[in-house]
Design an enzyme around this catalytic site. Sequence first.
Site, mmCIF file in Angstrom:
data_model
loop_
_atom_site.group_PDB
_atom_site.id
_atom_site.type_symbol
_atom_site.label_atom_id
_atom_site.label_comp_id
_atom_site.label_asym_id
_atom_site.label_seq_id
_atom_site.Cartn_x
_atom_site.Cartn_y
_atom_site.Cartn_z
ATOM 1 N N ASP A 62 0.858 -1.179 0.000
ATOM 2 C CA ASP A 62 0.000 0.000 0.000
ATOM 3 C C ASP A 62 0.899 1.235 0.000
ATOM 4 O OD1 ASP A 62 -2.153 -1.840 0.565
ATOM 5 O OD2 ASP A 62 -1.584 -1.725 2.681
ATOM 6 N N ASP B 254 -1.373 -2.499 -4.419
ATOM 7 C CA ASP B 254 -2.414 -2.900 -3.481
ATOM 8 C C ASP B 254 -3.220 -1.643 -3.140
ATOM 9 O OD1 ASP B 254 -3.949 -4.566 -1.930
ATOM 10 O OD2 ASP B 254 -2.439 -4.919 -0.398
ATOM 11 N N ASP C 280 -4.840 1.529 3.500
ATOM 12 C CA ASP C 280 -5.522 0.376 4.084
ATOM 13 C C ASP C 280 -5.388 0.419 5.605
ATOM 14 O OD1 ASP C 280 -6.181 -0.435 1.572
ATOM 15 O OD2 ASP C 280 -5.150 -2.368 1.662
ATOM 16 N N ARG D 282 -13.515 -0.042 -3.332
ATOM 17 C CA ARG D 282 -13.056 0.156 -1.947
ATOM 18 C C ARG D 282 -12.966 1.640 -1.619
ATOM 19 N NH1 ARG D 282 -8.305 -4.497 -1.227
ATOM 20 N NH2 ARG D 282 -9.589 -6.255 -1.918
#
Length: 427
Positions: free
Chosen positions: A205, A244, A248, A300
């Site tokens: 991330d 990714d 997160d 997301r």
Amino acid sequence: MFRALALTTALALLMTPVAAHASSSGGPPLGRQVLPAGDGWGSAGTGTTGGSAAPARNVHVVSTRAQLVAALAAPGPRIILVKGTIDGNDSMTCADYATGGYTLEAYLAAYDPAVWGRDAEPSGPLEDARAASAARQTAQIKLKVPGDTTIAGLGDDAVLKGLNLHIDKVDNVIVRNITFVDAADCFPQWDPTDGAEGNWNSLYDNISVTGSTHVWIDHNTFTDGDNPDSAQPRYFGRPYQVHDGQLDITAGSDFVTASWNRFSGHDKTMLIGSTNNPATDAGKLNVTVHHNHFENVLQRLPRVRFGKVHVYNNYYELGEDLVYALGVGVQSQIFAESNVYRLARAVEPSRLVYDWGGTALTARNDLLRVGGKTKPIDVVAAYNAAHDPDLGTDAGWTPTLHTGIDPAWSVPLLGVPARRRGRGRLR
């Protein structure tokens, strides 16, 4: 009238960059600023102050990876001020990390489903070489952030490129006013057992928050730069995923505020809770997501498990390749209000929500913009009209820790996206 006013205001917002280290309002300088009381879940309990109490000797101005690494290892509390662009790879290429005979061509030949099959994850010498190569890259670009730390960009051109900041099992971290660019994985892993068709999985991330508390992520820009997900090839019929998440928040993290950020041109953008196992996450993952700009991102926005997540006053500009915006995961309690969803004409509003095993979503006072026309939208009703079973409309809680909720029509005029003049500017 709304459209004309938005255009006029947007042009005005472009005129003035954010102030640098000094405060433009006469308040404390950027590195000394703390999350205001009542500004989302990050303000719960002891609040989020980062390294604001650092003595002068613990204030570090960094412009290279080596300086950043040294500052992160220095005594805390610490303020780290990023100047210019820091390249986490230090000009190293993927070939420089490769070891054990790994090449992508050899990996593709060995694990082609026509050769390897689809019933087991890759194993053997080439998978071992991929993992060893990935470990070398991880050692270079994944940097741990200790607690009681503020990382802030000086001026309007602070960039962390090819880096993964890992806020892991610590308390009290602030990250502000930085552009995060292209934390690309040189060695994605193929997993033919992931989903019906298999998937490529990457490691990094831009910011990973794992098992941490009291974190404020504010006025940052997240982008893949000249290496967007949309430009990646497909292998074995699946996108070769080198990125990714952009932000997160997982592994039992709690009390996080993400505000006034810009998320641009990315696939898997913000994941809150990474597994369906309640042992780690139940009762945690309380996150506030407000006044962010989600621009041409696919999914997301965020996807949530378990947490009470307040999503308000965000501006969504979403294209035809949208997968979904709000992911309603297991035991999630999303409370979404006064957001603006600007959709491409071909996108059905029912695609704004996806049910990942949750049961309810509270949504109110949102607006939908399509083709220059703006109207109210009930995103739960739009989802339920196209899907069975229905989602409930009561997430079971009402947020109390938040700034004033702006009317949705005003959101594109407030300085969203971040780093522009207006109410959302850095102080």
